[in-house]
Design an enzyme around this catalytic site. Structure first.
Site, PDB file in Angstrom:
ATOM      1  NE  ARG A  67      -2.018  -1.511   3.740  1.00 29.04           N
ATOM      2  CZ  ARG A  67      -2.763  -1.573   4.566  1.00 29.04           C
ATOM      3  NH1 ARG A  67      -3.970  -1.336   4.894  1.00 29.04           N
ATOM      4  NH2 ARG A  67      -1.956  -2.189   5.829  1.00 29.04           N
ATOM      5  CG  ASP A  69       2.594   6.351   2.588  1.00 29.28           C
ATOM      6  OD1 ASP A  69       1.863   5.663   2.968  1.00 29.28           O
ATOM      7  OD2 ASP A  69       3.825   6.597   3.154  1.00 29.28           O
ATOM      8  NE  ARG A 214       8.248  10.368   1.653  1.00 27.43           N
ATOM      9  CZ  ARG A 214       7.134  11.003   2.158  1.00 27.43           C
ATOM     10  NH1 ARG A 214       5.900  10.242   2.402  1.00 27.43           N
ATOM     11  NH2 ARG A 214       6.973  12.147   2.601  1.00 27.43           N
TER      12      ARG A 214
END
Length: 285
Positions: A67, A69, A214
């Protein structure tokens, strides 16, 4: 793998339905993320389910491998769904694409055995984080790369990345809201590739924490800019504290490029994305 998976597979087989797997790619810029939202805001899942439901002429619910973002992209997402409707595989591809917005595409379809599960039978996932390193912000691909105006020293980034490879507690690199049961993950490789003005972080792991890539990118760019020493990556890792990890990098440059499964499933493989870097050699090839 979930303990309920064998039972669920048996139920699928007994129900006389087919399990279909799809390859999906998308530009995530205008979506709140993969997952369908209760408030109806745009999501990749909702758009794909709507398109598939038109092909099936009945509601279709899908499960994905990962999933992503808000504003995160994919060139190698894998999903599956169960259906009693019979359609040629080409219909699931072309019919879905005819009903999808231009920033989402189904790339392949395959009938799978009942014990296949897009999420739980995956063995590893691979992401690429694309940095455009130049003093001038790019007018093109502005939502598909992360622009960094500071000159980045790739050699420093490569040296720092070595500390993040292996099995570690990655608490310092997980978002506060991460729901993973354990922060311990295994990073199989983390390569820093220079390709013209692009710097690509190529990362393969058994699983990822929320914002993990990230946060890797944020630390490595800080080191590459000379604002922290090379050793800082290892210090952040050892701290096991998110507050030690610096700024989370923007989502725009992040791509889910591949999900790996056991060979028995023989899933189709396309080139590693994103498209504009398709000529980049596969370092694992």
């Amino acid at each position: 793998m979930s303990e309920a998976l064998p039972q669920a597979a048996a139920e699928v087989a007994a129900a006389g339905v087919s399990r279909i797997a799809l390859g999906v790619e998308y530009k995530g810029a205008r979506y709140r993320g993969w997952q369908r939202q209760e408030d109806g805001v745009p999501s990749v899942q909702a758009a794909l389910e709507k398109a598939l439901s038109k092909v099936a002429d009945e509601p279709v619910s899908i499960i994905c491998a990962g999933r992503t973002d808000a504003a995160v992209h994919a060139s190698g997402q894998v999903v599956h769904f169960d259906t009693a409707v019979e359609r040629p595989l080409k219909a699931w591809i072309m019919g879905s694409n005819a009903n999808l917005p231009a920033d989402i595409s189904v790339t392949w379809a395959k009938v799978m055995p009942a014990h296949f599960h897009a999420r739980f039978t995956a063995m590893a996932r691979r992401y690429r984080y694309v940095i455009y390193n130049d003093q001038i912000r790019p007018a093109h691909q502005s939502e598909e790369v992360t622009w960094n105006h500071r000159p980045l020293d790739v050699s420093r980034m490569r040296e720092a990345a070595k500390a993040l490879v292996g099995t570690h507690d990655f608490t310092s690199f997980r978002a506060v809201q991460c729901q993973a049961k354990s922060p311990v993950k295994t990073v199989h490789h983390l390569e820093v590739i220079e390709h013209g003005r692009f710097i690509v972080l190529d990362i393969r792991a058994n699983a990822f924490l929320h914002h993990m890539v990230r946060n890797f990118a944020g630390v490595l760019m800080t080191i590459g800019a000379g604002e922290r020493p090379v050793e800082w990556a290892g210090e952040v890792l050892a701290a096991r504290d998110r507050r030690a990890g610096g700024v989370t990098a923007h989502p725009y440059g992040l791509y889910l490029v591949r999900v790996e499964y056991p060979e028995e499933f023989e899933l189709p493989e396309r080139y590693l994305g994103p498209h504009f870097l398709s000529s980049l050699p596969d370092i694992l090839g």
